[in-house]
Design a protein around this motif. Structure first.
Motif, PDB file in Angstrom:
ATOM      1  N   ASN A 145     -64.099  34.602 -65.592  1.00 14.95           N
ATOM      2  CA  ASN A 145     -64.558  35.309 -66.507  1.00 14.95           C
ATOM      3  C   ASN A 145     -63.715  36.315 -67.292  1.00 14.95           C
ATOM      4  N   LEU A 146     -62.666  36.989 -66.660  1.00 23.67           N
ATOM      5  CA  LEU A 146     -61.802  37.816 -67.374  1.00 23.67           C
ATOM      6  C   LEU A 146     -60.835  36.727 -68.164  1.00 23.67           C
ATOM      7  N   ALA A 150     -62.666  35.926 -71.234  1.00 26.19           N
ATOM      8  CA  ALA A 150     -62.943  37.208 -72.306  1.00 26.19           C
ATOM      9  C   ALA A 150     -61.456  37.668 -72.885  1.00 26.19           C
ATOM     10  N   THR A 151     -60.733  36.933 -73.309  1.00 23.00           N
ATOM     11  CA  THR A 151     -59.617  37.407 -73.647  1.00 23.00           C
ATOM     12  C   THR A 151     -59.810  38.235 -74.902  1.00 23.00           C
ATOM     13  N   PRO A 152     -59.048  39.304 -74.936  1.00 24.60           N
ATOM     14  CA  PRO A 152     -58.905  40.312 -76.240  1.00 24.60           C
ATOM     15  C   PRO A 152     -57.928  39.689 -77.301  1.00 24.60           C
ATOM     16  N   ALA A 211     -64.643  40.301 -79.883  1.00 27.76           N
ATOM     17  CA  ALA A 211     -63.722  39.799 -78.829  1.00 27.76           C
ATOM     18  C   ALA A 211     -63.290  41.083 -78.114  1.00 27.76           C
ATOM     19  N   ILE A 212     -62.861  42.138 -78.654  1.00 28.98           N
ATOM     20  CA  ILE A 212     -62.667  43.199 -77.736  1.00 28.98           C
ATOM     21  C   ILE A 212     -63.764  43.833 -77.055  1.00 28.98           C
ATOM     22  N   ARG A 219     -66.393  42.201 -76.112  1.00 30.25           N
ATOM     23  CA  ARG A 219     -66.816  41.384 -74.895  1.00 30.25           C
ATOM     24  C   ARG A 219     -65.657  41.547 -73.881  1.00 30.25           C
ATOM     25  N   HIS A 220     -64.413  41.491 -74.174  1.00 28.46           N
ATOM     26  CA  HIS A 220     -63.364  41.769 -72.902  1.00 28.46           C
ATOM     27  C   HIS A 220     -63.836  43.076 -72.245  1.00 28.46           C
ATOM     28  N   THR A 276     -64.756  43.246 -68.240  1.00 27.20           N
ATOM     29  CA  THR A 276     -63.888  44.266 -67.399  1.00 27.20           C
ATOM     30  C   THR A 276     -64.532  45.087 -66.609  1.00 27.20           C
TER      31      THR A 276
END
Length: 245
Positions: free
Chosen positions: A35-36, A39-41, A48-49, A51-52, A56
């Motif tokens: 999952n990490l 969910a890349t930033p 996207a940020i 979601r990351h 986290t």
């Protein structure tokens, strides 16, 4: 003849076992790590940020609950300096083998001189040429303890491998087929080709270790000179030698 490969260093130092342990331990948080990774930033998208950050926070307790386990720190401590110790043990073994040969040949332990090829060896896994050279010098050039039976301090000489060649220097003279050419002219005649059997093979071959069934790194031999020696007839005895017999 002793040989030390990268795989042997990684196995004896525990790097391969540590890699297997890491893969097995990461299975405990495999879903969280996936999952990490998803969910890349990357980029500048606010979505996207956000979601990351959310992923986290959701996986924080599980991931750090695994990575703060003492087994990770213990494994890191076991690997600290392990490769250097493996290299030092290897050079100690080489030193003892050289001392044994010296004792048999000359009846005394001669000074050991190691010629180290100053070429780059891949640094993957922390095993670079500099580390190997330092381990070699630490063993070979260590000072004498003062005892009469102690070894003579050796020397490590670095050899520059830049522009080295695989061609025999003995056969670096003109080929037999080139003797008929005019040396005063800078180029060969158009359409000129050497006659069959008048070209000598100058390329060196790698020496082969029968014990390890593998080529010996850095040791080469000239096949043409070897075949020539086999083809040469035995020298005839002179008249004085026949009389002496």
């Amino acid at each position: 003849m002793s040989k030390l490969t990268r795989s042997q260093v990684q196995h004896d130092s525990g790097l391969i076992q540590a890699r297997h342990n890491t893969q097995r331990w990461n299975e405990n948080v495999k879903l969280e790590l996936q999952n990490l990774a998803a969910a890349t930033p990357a980029g500048t998208s606010l979505v996207a940020i956000q979601r990351h950050v959310a992923v986290t926070l959701a996986t924080w307790d599980a991931v750090w609950g695994e990575y703060l386990h003492p087994k990770w720190a213990e494994q890191k401590m076991r690997l600290h300096g392990a490769q250097d110790m493996v290299l030092e043990r290897y050079f100690m073994k080489l030193e003892e083998e050289a001392a044994s040969v010296s004792q048999q040949e000359w009846g005394a332990r001669k000074q050991l001189v190691v010629f180290f090829g100053n070429a780059s060896i891949g640094t993957r896994g922390g095993w670079g040429a500099k580390a190997v050279l330092q381990a070699c010098r630490k063993v070979v050039e260590r000072p004498n303890s003062g005892k009469p039976t102690d070894r003579v301090p050796g020397r490590v000489v670095t050899v520059n491998e830049f522009r080295t060649s695989r061609f025999s220097s003995i056969l670096n003279c003109p080929q037999p087929c080139e003797e008929e050419l005019d040396s005063s002219k800078p180029t060969r005649p158009e359409g000129w080709k050497p006659k069959p059997g008048q070209v000598q093979d100058r390329l060196l071959w790698s020496a082969w270790s029968k014990r390890f069934e593998a080529p010996v790194r850095g040791l080469m031999w000239c096949p043409w000179l070897g075949f020539k020696k086999l083809r040469e007839p035995a020298p005839k005895a002179t008249a004085q030698q026949l009389v002496a017999q």
